[in-house]
Structure formats: C-alpha cells, structure tokens
Design a protein around this motif. Structure first.
Motif, short mmCIF file in Angstrom:
data_model
loop_
_atom_site.label_atom_id
_atom_site.label_comp_id
_atom_site.label_asym_id
_atom_site.label_seq_id
_atom_site.Cartn_x
_atom_site.Cartn_y
_atom_site.Cartn_z
N TYR A 1 -24.55 11.06 -0.56
CA TYR A 1 -23.18 11.03 -0.05
C TYR A 1 -23.01 9.92 0.98
N MET A 2 -21.87 9.23 0.91
CA MET A 2 -21.53 8.23 1.92
C MET A 2 -20.05 8.34 2.26
N TYR A 3 -19.70 7.96 3.49
CA TYR A 3 -18.36 8.18 4.03
C TYR A 3 -17.92 6.97 4.85
N TRP A 4 -16.60 6.74 4.85
CA TRP A 4 -16.00 5.81 5.79
C TRP A 4 -14.97 6.55 6.64
N TYR A 5 -15.11 6.38 7.98
CA TYR A 5 -14.17 6.97 8.93
C TYR A 5 -13.57 5.84 9.76
N ARG A 6 -12.40 6.11 10.32
CA ARG A 6 -11.86 5.25 11.33
C ARG A 6 -11.65 6.06 12.60
N GLN A 7 -11.85 5.39 13.74
CA GLN A 7 -11.71 6.06 15.02
C GLN A 7 -10.65 5.35 15.84
N ASP A 8 -9.64 6.11 16.26
CA ASP A 8 -8.56 5.59 17.08
C ASP A 8 -8.45 6.44 18.33
N PRO A 9 -8.07 5.83 19.45
CA PRO A 9 -8.01 6.57 20.73
C PRO A 9 -7.15 7.83 20.61
N GLY A 10 -7.70 8.93 21.08
CA GLY A 10 -6.96 10.18 21.10
C GLY A 10 -6.83 10.87 19.76
N MET A 11 -7.48 10.31 18.72
CA MET A 11 -7.32 10.90 17.39
C MET A 11 -8.65 11.29 16.77
N GLY A 12 -9.73 11.10 17.45
CA GLY A 12 -11.03 11.43 16.88
C GLY A 12 -11.34 10.51 15.71
N LEU A 13 -12.17 10.98 14.81
CA LEU A 13 -12.51 10.22 13.60
C LEU A 13 -11.78 10.83 12.42
N ARG A 14 -11.23 9.98 11.57
CA ARG A 14 -10.54 10.46 10.38
C ARG A 14 -11.15 9.82 9.14
#
Lengths: 114, 113
Positions: A31-44
């Motif tokens: 399994y592999m994943y891509w997340y993005r992290q933005d201030p105040g929003m955690g990782l999505r």
C-alpha cells in the motif's frame, strides 16, 4: 534501508506549470498513499494505491493524478498547478498484513505555487 | 464517515508538568487508532497505536494513551514533559478499504522552561 523517500524536498512552481512528485519505498510495501498537509487541517488523503497498477481516489483528489507502475514507486502529478495546491505533501506506505495497520511516512515535499 | 476531533489547537505546559492531549473519533466499528508526532519541518513519527487488547498502550518517548470505547476517545498522556516534546501531535484512525488514515487537525504543544 532508506524507508520512504520523496523527491524533491522543495519546489516552487508558477500557476499552470506541471510537475511530478516521486515517492519511493524499499520495504516491499503493497500500500502507498499521498497526503497533503495544510495549516489547521491536518493531513488529508489525495490518492492511494493498494498494489502495483492500481490507484484510488482519496478525500481531495481534484487537480492531481497518480501512477503506480512499479511496486516501490508512487508518483503524484499536477498537470496545471494552482495556488490552492501550495502545501506540504507526504507520501506513506504500509505492508498489506501489517499488524495494527501502521503507515510509514516520508519526510515531505514543500510545494509553493505562485 | 469516520472523523477525528482534536479539540485543543494549542496547549502550553511547563517542563516537568504532566500532559494530556485529547482525541475523539467517530467510527462504527472497532477502530485502529494512532498518535503521530511532527517536529518542525519534519515528517510524521509514530508514537503509539491501538488495534486490540489492552486499552492502555505504551509508546515511545514515555507517552501512553488510553482507548475508551464508551467515550470514543483515545487521549495521549505523558507524566512529565520535556522541552524536546514541543511539536505538533496528530491523532488518526485507520478505516475502510485500503486502510486509509483519517487525521485530526492536530494539537500544537509548546513547552515552557
């Protein structure tokens, strides 16, 4: 064992430019994943893959494409970058039958879109 | 859909004081629960995880967390905080096909000397 590596570490793009982020893992994880992290929003979660040749959409897939041609690599593409895609991008991987479902994370790629 | 709530955006504690970071989750079945820590400019490091068995789990760096099904909580604790614990802490739940992680919005911990 390098674990999960990401290339590049930093990148600045102009609106409309394209680029590809590379994630590589040497742990033979399925399994592999891509997340993005933005201030105040955690990782999505953007996209993920449960095996070579398969991909699936996550929570925020719009504007991104991915490919998993080799088991060890997971590519994230931005075809036409937008300022809203300015973020820190993290890749992660997981063994199929990992007890407790632990994901291992890369160091991140900081992307700025002007 | 599953969700994770970390009600405290920022927490400040004095070095040597105890710490509790709150995490509540919403998920129908028994969840896999995680706490990750992120130091500035760094990736995420797993502190501890719960997936079955003893509801009090021990992690690295002296952290522990307790799973309370009746309260849908998985709070992180440390008896005595060190200045090096200053970081951002994320609670996460793993669910569904692909074992995707859903993260809380994070709690920024500041440690006063």
């Amino acid at each position: 064992n390098a674990g999960v590596t990401q290339t590049p570490k930093f990148r600045v793009l102009k609106t409309g430019q394209s680029m590809t982020l590379l994630c590589a893992q040497d742990m033979n994880h399925e399994y592999m994943y891509w997340y993005r992290q933005d201030p105040g929003m955690g990782l999505r979660l953007i996209h993920y893959s449960v095996g070579e040749g398969t991909t699936a959409k996550g929570e925020v897939p719009d504007g991104y494409n991915v490919s998993r041609l080799k088991k060890q690599n997971f590519l994230l593409g931005l075809e036409s970058a937008a300022p809203s895609q300015t973020s820190v991008y993290f890749c992660a991987s997981k063994l199929l039958l990992a007890q407790g479902n632990e994901q291992f994370f890369g160091p991140g790629t900081r992307l700025t879109v002007l | 859909a599953q969700s994770v709530t970390q009600p405290d955006i920022h927490i400040t504690v004095s070095e040597g004081a105890s710490l509790e970071l709150r995490c509540n989750y919403s998920y129908g079945a028994t969840p896999y629960l995680f706490w990750y820590v992120q130091s500035p400019g760094q990736g995420l490091q797993l502190l501890l995880k719960y997936f079955s068995g003893d509801t009090l789990v021990q992690g690295i760096k002296g952290f522990e967390a307790e799973f309370k099904r009746s309260q849908s909580s998985f709070n992180l604790r440390k008896p005595s905080v060190h200045w090096s614990d200053a970081a951002e802490y994320f609670c996460a739940v793993s669910t569904g096909g692909g074992n995707k992680l859903t993260f809380g919005t994070g709690t920024q911990l500041k440690v006063e000397l």
